[in-house]
Scaffold this motif. Structure first.
Motif, PDB file in Angstrom:
ATOM      1  N   LYS A   1     -25.989  75.689  -4.119  1.00 27.19           N
ATOM      2  CA  LYS A   1     -27.206  74.779  -3.499  1.00 27.19           C
ATOM      3  C   LYS A   1     -28.439  75.240  -4.232  1.00 27.19           C
ATOM      4  CE  LYS A   1     -24.875  73.627   0.651  1.00 27.19           C
ATOM      5  NZ  LYS A   1     -25.092  73.577   2.379  1.00 27.19           N
TER       6      LYS A   1
ATOM      7  N   THR B   1     -33.120  73.637  -4.132  1.00 23.68           N
ATOM      8  CA  THR B   1     -34.149  72.790  -3.533  1.00 23.68           C
ATOM      9  C   THR B   1     -34.831  72.315  -4.584  1.00 23.68           C
ATOM     10  OG1 THR B   1     -34.083  74.048  -1.478  1.00 23.68           O
ATOM     11  CG2 THR B   1     -36.083  72.689  -1.862  1.00 23.68           C
TER      12      THR B   1
ATOM     13  N   LYS C   1     -25.011  61.539  -1.490  1.00 18.25           N
ATOM     14  CA  LYS C   1     -23.847  61.666  -0.800  1.00 18.25           C
ATOM     15  C   LYS C   1     -23.952  60.506   0.392  1.00 18.25           C
ATOM     16  CE  LYS C   1     -21.521  66.040  -1.263  1.00 18.25           C
ATOM     17  NZ  LYS C   1     -20.841  67.016  -0.614  1.00 18.25           N
TER      18      LYS C   1
ATOM     19  N   THR D   1     -32.287  68.919  -0.848  1.00 20.02           N
ATOM     20  CA  THR D   1     -31.150  70.125  -1.176  1.00 20.02           C
ATOM     21  C   THR D   1     -30.220  69.557  -1.481  1.00 20.02           C
ATOM     22  OG1 THR D   1     -31.448  71.378   1.105  1.00 20.02           O
ATOM     23  CG2 THR D   1     -29.654  72.003  -0.039  1.00 20.02           C
ATOM     24  N   TYR D   2     -29.919  70.087  -2.700  1.00 18.42           N
ATOM     25  CA  TYR D   2     -28.580  69.675  -3.574  1.00 18.42           C
ATOM     26  C   TYR D   2     -27.679  70.630  -3.881  1.00 18.42           C
ATOM     27  CZ  TYR D   2     -30.558  72.337  -7.422  1.00 18.42           C
ATOM     28  OH  TYR D   2     -31.026  73.250  -8.341  1.00 18.42           O
ATOM     29  N   GLU D   3     -26.414  69.955  -4.001  1.00 19.94           N
ATOM     30  CA  GLU D   3     -25.221  70.791  -4.538  1.00 19.94           C
ATOM     31  C   GLU D   3     -24.904  70.567  -5.860  1.00 19.94           C
ATOM     32  OE1 GLU D   3     -22.163  69.771  -1.709  1.00 19.94           O
ATOM     33  OE2 GLU D   3     -22.923  71.556  -0.028  1.00 19.94           O
ATOM     34  N   CYS D   4     -24.563  71.606  -6.661  1.00 14.95           N
ATOM     35  CA  CYS D   4     -23.893  71.214  -7.887  1.00 14.95           C
ATOM     36  C   CYS D   4     -22.544  71.379  -7.973  1.00 14.95           C
ATOM     37  CB  CYS D   4     -24.680  72.574  -8.672  1.00 14.95           C
ATOM     38  SG  CYS D   4     -26.447  72.332  -9.213  1.00 14.95           S
TER      39      CYS D   4
ATOM     40  N   ALA E   1     -25.151  66.967 -10.055  1.00 17.20           N
ATOM     41  CA  ALA E   1     -25.930  67.357  -8.608  1.00 17.20           C
ATOM     42  C   ALA E   1     -25.546  66.146  -7.494  1.00 17.20           C
ATOM     43  CB  ALA E   1     -27.077  67.562  -8.650  1.00 17.20           C
ATOM     44  N   SER E   2     -25.654  66.760  -6.306  1.00 16.20           N
ATOM     45  CA  SER E   2     -25.406  65.895  -5.240  1.00 16.20           C
ATOM     46  C   SER E   2     -26.480  65.989  -4.224  1.00 16.20           C
ATOM     47  CB  SER E   2     -24.081  65.668  -4.390  1.00 16.20           C
ATOM     48  OG  SER E   2     -23.141  65.323  -5.336  1.00 16.20           O
TER      49      SER E   2
ATOM     50  N   VAL F   1     -27.675  66.346  -0.458  1.00 20.59           N
ATOM     51  CA  VAL F   1     -26.892  66.719   0.741  1.00 20.59           C
ATOM     52  C   VAL F   1     -27.737  66.489   2.088  1.00 20.59           C
ATOM     53  CG1 VAL F   1     -25.111  68.030  -0.458  1.00 20.59           C
ATOM     54  CG2 VAL F   1     -26.897  69.187   0.441  1.00 20.59           C
ATOM     55  N   SER F   2     -28.989  66.690   1.833  1.00 20.12           N
ATOM     56  CA  SER F   2     -29.887  66.711   2.897  1.00 20.12           C
ATOM     57  C   SER F   2     -31.367  66.607   2.447  1.00 20.12           C
ATOM     58  CB  SER F   2     -29.806  68.098   3.844  1.00 20.12           C
ATOM     59  OG  SER F   2     -30.501  69.257   3.158  1.00 20.12           O
TER      60      SER F   2
END
Length: 316
Positions: free
Chosen positions: A2, A4, A31, A52-55, A65-66, A68-69
């Motif tokens: 994760k 930022t 998402k 906040t992103y997820e790889c 990347a997505s 998520v918040s």
């Protein structure tokens, strides 16, 4: 993993993110659960949002990347959607200063439109500066109208920067305002179509790398390739959010009795009204109406105020 980052480009459900102040944009998608959380506006994620992103672990993924918040915003600029009057659209978020670019003519300015933008900036705590562009034309053809415009808005408490993208007039002052006292600020440039905003931005900072747009389009190929909102890095170390030309601007979540609170010149004198609350329309002993009569509040701004008390669709 994760991380930022800040949203620097919005193209529908596809985005570019960068971990500011470092400028290395990378693609991301939204998402579904985040998209659903924005049911009060047409776009839950806006340029300028910190997210906040997820790889993904898939090295061949087209969008690694997505989002998520979305982090809490310090402010945002929002308008009522043009075709969906019950919905709103977030133009940009986390803005340090808004620069509202206008012209007297070509296209002809609509003061109620500008005043709605200014009121919205006041509502959301965004400092606003007015940029009157194409003054090389107006000085020759419309000098009285130009000075009257300056008088109206300086009287209201706003700085009016006179600029010409063609001659370079006023660009030093505009560049100074964009840079700010601390540097690194995020600025919004907005206005109606045809006011010369793009030419002004290019004249303001010739170092803007045209490859930024090319890279962005490559990432978003086949998916909303016409960007609506985008952030650019400036050579001064600041960041600029560019918007498409606005055609209409509807106020959001503002009660009629609150409108006068966001006209700075009215707020300064309203404490002298005989009645409280006062709508500044029909009440006797109204300090605002007296100020209009005396000329300390301009008739043009007061007319815009009265228009905002009427149906919102009138000026959309």
């Amino acid at each position: 993993m994760k991380g930022t980052a800040t949203v620097v480009k919005n193209a529908g459900s596809h985005f570019l993110l960068s971990e500011l102040p470092t400028w290395k944009p990378f693609p991301a998608v939204l998402k579904g659960k985040v998209r659903m959380s924005g049911n009060s506006s047409t776009n839950p994620v806006a340029v300028g949002d910190v997210v906040t992103y997820e790889c993904t672990v898939d090295p061949d993924a087209s969008h690694p990347a997505s989002i998520v918040s979305i982090h809490d915003r310090k402010n945002h600029l929002i308008r009522r959607s043009t075709n969906l009057s019950r919905q709103s659209h977030v133009i940009a978020a986390n803005i340090d200063r808004a620069f509202l670019v206008v012209t007297l003519y070509f296209p002809e300015i609509k003061l109620p439109f500008l005043d709605r933008l200014l009121v919205t900036c006041e509502v959301y705590g965004i400092p606003a500066t007015i940029v009157l562009n194409k003054v090389d034309i107006f000085k020759e053809e419309f000098p009285e109208e130009m000075e009257n415009f300056r008088r109206i808005y300086e009287n209201a408490g706003y700085e009016v920067i006179m600029t010409s993208a063609r001659t370079g007039e006023g660009l030093d002052r505009l560049r100074e305002a964009v840079t700010g006292s601390e540097g690194g600020q995020v600025c919004l440039f907005s206005g109606e179509s045809g006011v010369g905003k793009s030419s002004l931005v290019k004249a303001l900072d010739p170092s803007l790398d045209p490859k930024v747009g090319d890279i962005s389009m490559a990432h978003l190929q086949g998916k909303h390739t016409t960007s609506l909102y985008e952030m650019y890095p400036l050579s001064c170390g600041c960041f600029m959010i560019d918007t498409p030309g606005l055609r209409g601007f509807g106020l959001v979540s503002l009660k009629k009795e609150e409108v006068a609170l966001y006209f700075p010149e009215m707020l300064r004198v309203s404490g002298g009204c005989r009645f409280s609350p006062c709508t500044h329309t029909h009440e006797p002993g109204c300090a605002v109406k007296e100020a209009v009569y005396q000329g300390t509040i301009t008739a043009e701004r007061y007319s815009s105020y009265l228009g905002m008390l009427e149906e919102d669709k009138k000026f959309r």
